[in-house]
Design a protein around this motif. Structure first.
Motif, PDB file in Angstrom:
ATOM      1  N   ALA A 229       0.814  -1.222   0.000  1.00 18.27           N
ATOM      2  CA  ALA A 229       0.000   0.000   0.000  1.00 18.27           C
ATOM      3  C   ALA A 229       0.843   1.266   0.000  1.00 18.27           C
ATOM      4  O   ALA A 229       0.321   2.350  -0.303  1.00 18.27           O
ATOM      5  CB  ALA A 229      -0.934   0.008   1.214  1.00 18.27           C
ATOM      6  N   GLY A 236      -1.548  -0.367   8.727  1.00 18.80           N
ATOM      7  CA  GLY A 236      -1.955  -1.755   8.596  1.00 18.80           C
ATOM      8  C   GLY A 236      -2.431  -2.328   9.917  1.00 18.80           C
ATOM      9  O   GLY A 236      -3.372  -3.124   9.960  1.00 18.80           O
ATOM     10  N   SER A 265      -4.774  -4.065  -0.487  1.00 18.96           N
ATOM     11  CA  SER A 265      -3.588  -3.245  -0.191  1.00 18.96           C
ATOM     12  C   SER A 265      -2.864  -2.853  -1.463  1.00 18.96           C
ATOM     13  O   SER A 265      -2.382  -1.717  -1.592  1.00 18.96           O
ATOM     14  CB  SER A 265      -2.653  -4.025   0.744  1.00 18.96           C
ATOM     15  OG  SER A 265      -3.310  -4.386   1.942  1.00 18.96           O
ATOM     16  N   LEU A 520      -6.074   0.524   6.611  1.00 16.13           N
ATOM     17  CA  LEU A 520      -6.206  -0.129   5.319  1.00 16.13           C
ATOM     18  C   LEU A 520      -7.614  -0.710   5.180  1.00 16.13           C
ATOM     19  O   LEU A 520      -8.252  -1.061   6.181  1.00 16.13           O
ATOM     20  CB  LEU A 520      -5.184  -1.260   5.189  1.00 16.13           C
ATOM     21  CG  LEU A 520      -3.727  -0.884   4.912  1.00 16.13           C
ATOM     22  CD1 LEU A 520      -2.866  -2.149   4.898  1.00 16.13           C
ATOM     23  CD2 LEU A 520      -3.587  -0.156   3.593  1.00 16.13           C
TER      24      LEU A 520
END
Length: 799
Positions: A229, A236, A265, A520
């Motif tokens: 990501a 995360g 992601s 995320l």
């Protein structure tokens, strides 16, 4: 049309030709009744005014039995093939007429077919012997029911409740079940069910499962955020704090564990790279990247939540298995190629070639092979060793788990992370060129800072990320749906039932809450949910404990993650990429064995377009082709031409007998057409062309370039078997009216057989309002089976 004779009515009477309340003579048979009638329709007695001749012949006649009945006694008829199935009273040993299923004053129009009661319902009448108003001429003392005035609360409730809730209330009342608002509230808030029934005997398994999942997947969350990501690693971890907690309160699958996924992601990373390419910020602008992450998660959550409120849970069946397999395999290839660069220690070279980091997988492979002489040896050794160790442990656990279930508790990935972090600290790998995770902190330097993702200042970023958010929502819901269906069936709480719509609401709310802290996107994953269930997790409490363990990690353990080698994080991601790809060969082999070339073509197109161009293009092409396939199947009419099996009164689809046409016989001058589906705007566009092809060739498979094979005399009578037409919209009715009008103008007689629901159905009402009933010659042309229609054609020919 000429007047019907008495012989016509006796030989080919319209649908429901038994007089009201008639008892069938003993031993009486029907010429067209099935040889082996269904046992379901002979097992009980019902009240019925629906199976009367007047349904189609004496509309409006008071003596015909079509209107409401004043007889309050339960009447019965001998069961036959048209006996209804709606009046069974379970558990009482009798079968009586039921009241209407809607509150308020009941009328014959509102009641179910076969239940002619017109008495007010229990909600409007009060026969209480303690009513003081009986002295005023109302109540049981006077023999008159007292009409009780509804309160404003009940009036509002009656307006907002749906037919399903009304039906449920009626069933609850008839079966003695207490109907309370809490019953419906607990359905939409499953926490009210499992929290009340939770036992401490579950806690040990839930805690061990949460600890195991945290040890295996919390390091994975760091990897997904940092490597895929391109956002701060702590974002995360946020996905394992808020999303499982919210899902535990709203979700309908107790064993499902919500968390960040590799595909989502990677799509967030695509949005981050796109914003950099558009000049919104630089590659090192961590605040911007975190903001984009929150915006993408928020919009994906809002889309999923809105789909749940709109009851679009059926969409999990829209996209095909080949599409999902092709796209997931393509994601696995993209992830594997992306991770090769940090695993080989080539990140410093990518910084000098900005186009490579944002390029396709083919361009990255070309870059890797062109710089193999510059690979950092220690970095490649650490990454390769970590990958091999994790894969070997994974295979050992898979082989040993059937005999030794306890191996599932071994957190192999957590041990690899701890061991390599210690080695990096002890041998000072950072000084030798191995990249480490470094300080893990929020981009704003404020842990758990609330940031509303839909601020007006973020409007440009929201427009840029709209497509990516939609893809994440779509893919996340499909993956969660597959995982939830695979895990359902053994829940410890009987009051929690899996529902696709409630899953959408729960996942949407979870992502929306997480987006406020820039987490995320997180959805249900089958892998970690299976680990959770295998290690003892049975209830949503394991998700709550996972959230608490992740929160403990953020508050107290982040400093110890400083020396975590980034090549190890890349190795963890490569293991995920391997798992995404490893099922593809099995599916390819299966489709090759079936010779399913369209499915293989779809998989290949998605895979190649993703590898050679971009992930977004591959997803767009896949979704577009899948939707075209769905639209094509939905708009194709499935009409059939029927033929009779010789010596019987059974009619079958002639398309099934093309290799042996002598096994079917066709009636001279008659074309029997079966319409096995509802008629809507979607599937009636080609209905005329398909009918014309049946008239000319007797099949839909013939090419229209052929000359006419069936003579005009073969189509003097058209019989439509419409038993499958359970509904019609305005467009479908208009097309059918035009078809019938065209036949009548050509002098073709038209008959309809087996109208579903009879005269009380919406299909009949649509035909009546549109003029179809008058066009074909009245209600006499609507009969109960094809055999009766054939007899009517013979009688009219004689006349």
């Amino acid at each position: 049309m000429p007047a019907r004779s008495s012989s016509l009515r006796s030989n080919a009477g319209p649908l429901n030709s038994n007089p009201p309340n008639a008892q069938a003579p003993t031993g009486a048979t029907h010429d067209h009744a099935p040889a082996q009638p269904s046992g379901l329709r002979q097992s009980y007695t019902v009240s019925s005014s629906y199976s009367s001749t007047s349904d189609f012949e004496h509309d409006g006649d008071e003596d015909s039995g079509a209107g409401p009945s004043n007889d309050k006694t339960v009447r019965s008829v001998t069961p036959n093939e048209r006996t209804g199935l709606l009046s069974q009273e379970y558990g009482h040993g009798t079968f009586t007429a039921a009241r209407t299923m809607s509150p308020g004053n009941a009328s014959h129009a509102d009641s179910l077919p076969g239940f002619p009661f017109d008495a007010p319902t229990d909600t409007d009448l009060d026969f209480s012997p303690y009513d003081s108003e009986s002295a005023n001429g109302e109540g049981p003392a006077s023999g008159k029911p007292k009409h009780k005035r509804k309160s404003w609360k009940r009036q509002i409730s009656s307006r907002i409740t749906t037919q399903k809730i009304n039906t449920s209330r009626d069933l609850a009342r008839r079966h003695g079940v207490k109907d309370t608002p809490g019953m419906y509230l607990s359905y939409y808030l499953p926490v009210l069910v499992w929290a009340r029934e939770y036992s401490w005997s579950y806690f040990k398994g839930d805690f061990i499962a949460a600890l195991t999942v945290a040890g295996m997947y919390v390091p994975m969350a760091l990897s997904l955020a940092d490597n895929l990501a391109h956002v701060p690693a702590i974002n995360g971890l946020y996905s394992f704090v808020w999303n499982p907690l919210v899902y535990a309160l709203l979700g309908s699958c107790p064993a499902l564990i919500v968390g960040p996924e590799a595909a989502g992601s990677l799509l967030v990373g695509t949005a981050v790279k796109a914003s950099v390419d558009l000049g919104r910020g630089g590659d090192e602008d961590r605040v911007l990247h975190a903001k984009i992450c929150g915006i993408v998660a928020g919009m994906a959550g809002a889309m999923v939540f809105a789909a749940g409120v709109a009851r679009l849970g059926f969409l999990d069946s829209v996209l095909s298995r080949p599409f999902l397999r092709g796209f997931i395999s393509a994601i696995g290839v993209v992830i594997a190629v992306d991770q090769l660069i940090p695993e080989l220690g080539l990140n410093h070279l990518v910084a000098k070639h900005p186009g490579i980091g944002h390029g396709s997988s083919v361009e990255k492979l070309r870059f890797i092979f062109g710089n193999l002489d510059k690979v950092h040896t220690l970095t490649a050794l650490v990454a390769g060793t970590s990958f091999v160790v994790i894969m070997v442990c994974r295979e050992i656990k898979r082989r040993m788990q059937p005999r030794y279930p306890g191996v599932a508790y071994v957190p192999d990935r957590f041990l690899v992370v701890v061991l390599t972090s210690f080695l990096a600290y002890w041998f000072e790998w950072e000084q030798k060129g191995v990249a480490v995770l470094g300080t893990v902190e929020a981009a704003s330097h404020q842990t758990f800072k609330f940031r509303w993702p839909f601020q007006p200042s973020n409007m440009q970023l929201m427009r840029d990320s709209m497509g990516t958010s939609f893809l994440i929502a779509l893919l996340g819901f499909f993956e969660s749906s597959v995982a939830a269906k695979s895990l359902s069936g053994s829940e410890p709480f009987a009051g929690i039932q899996l529902s696709a719509n409630r899953e959408l609401v729960a996942l949407g709310a979870a992502n929306f809450v997480g987006a406020c802290f820039m987490s995320l996107p997180a959805f249900g994953g089958y892998g970690r949910s299976k680990v959770n269930k295998a290690t003892g997790g049975k209830t949503p409490m394991s998700s709550i404990l996972l959230s608490l363990l992740t929160l403990f990690t953020i508050l107290f353990l982040l400093p110890y993650l400083y020396y975590l080698p980034k090549p190890v994080l890349s190795a963890l991601i490569s293991v995920v990429a391997w798992s995404l790809i490893e099922e593809c060969p099995h599916d390819i082999t299966f489709f090759l064995r079936l010779r399913a070339w369209p499915e293989l073509a779809l998989m290949s197109i998605i895979l190649l377009s993703t590898i050679f161009f971009s992930l977004t293009l591959g997803m767009a092409i896949g979704v577009g082709l899948s939707l075209l396939q769905v639209i094509r199947n939905a708009t194709r009419p499935r009409i059939q031409i029927l033929g009779r099996i010789p010596g019987t009164n059974r009619f079958e689809n002639a398309e099934f007998f093309t290799d042996s046409p002598d096994r079917l016989e066709f009636i001279e001058g008659c074309l029997i057409v079966k319409i096995p589906e509802p008629l809507t705007f979607a599937n009636t566009g080609e209905l005329k062309a398909r009918l014309r092809r049946l008239e000319r060739y007797g099949t839909n498979e013939a090419h229209p370039a052929l000359p006419r094979l069936r003579q005009e005399d073969s189509n003097k009578n058209i019989i439509f078997d419409v038993h499958g037409v359970t509904s019609m919209d305005g467009s479908g009715t208009q097309v059918l009216e035009e078809i019938v009008r065209g036949y009548r103008e050509r002098g073709v007689r038209v008959f309809f057989s087996r109208v579903p629901g009879g005269k009380d159905s919406e299909v009949w009402k649509m035909m009546k309002r549109s003029g179809i009933v008058d066009l074909v010659g009245g209600e006499g042309h609507f009969v109960s089976d094809v055999g009766e229609a054939l007899k009517m054609t013979e009688v009219e020919q004689e006349e």
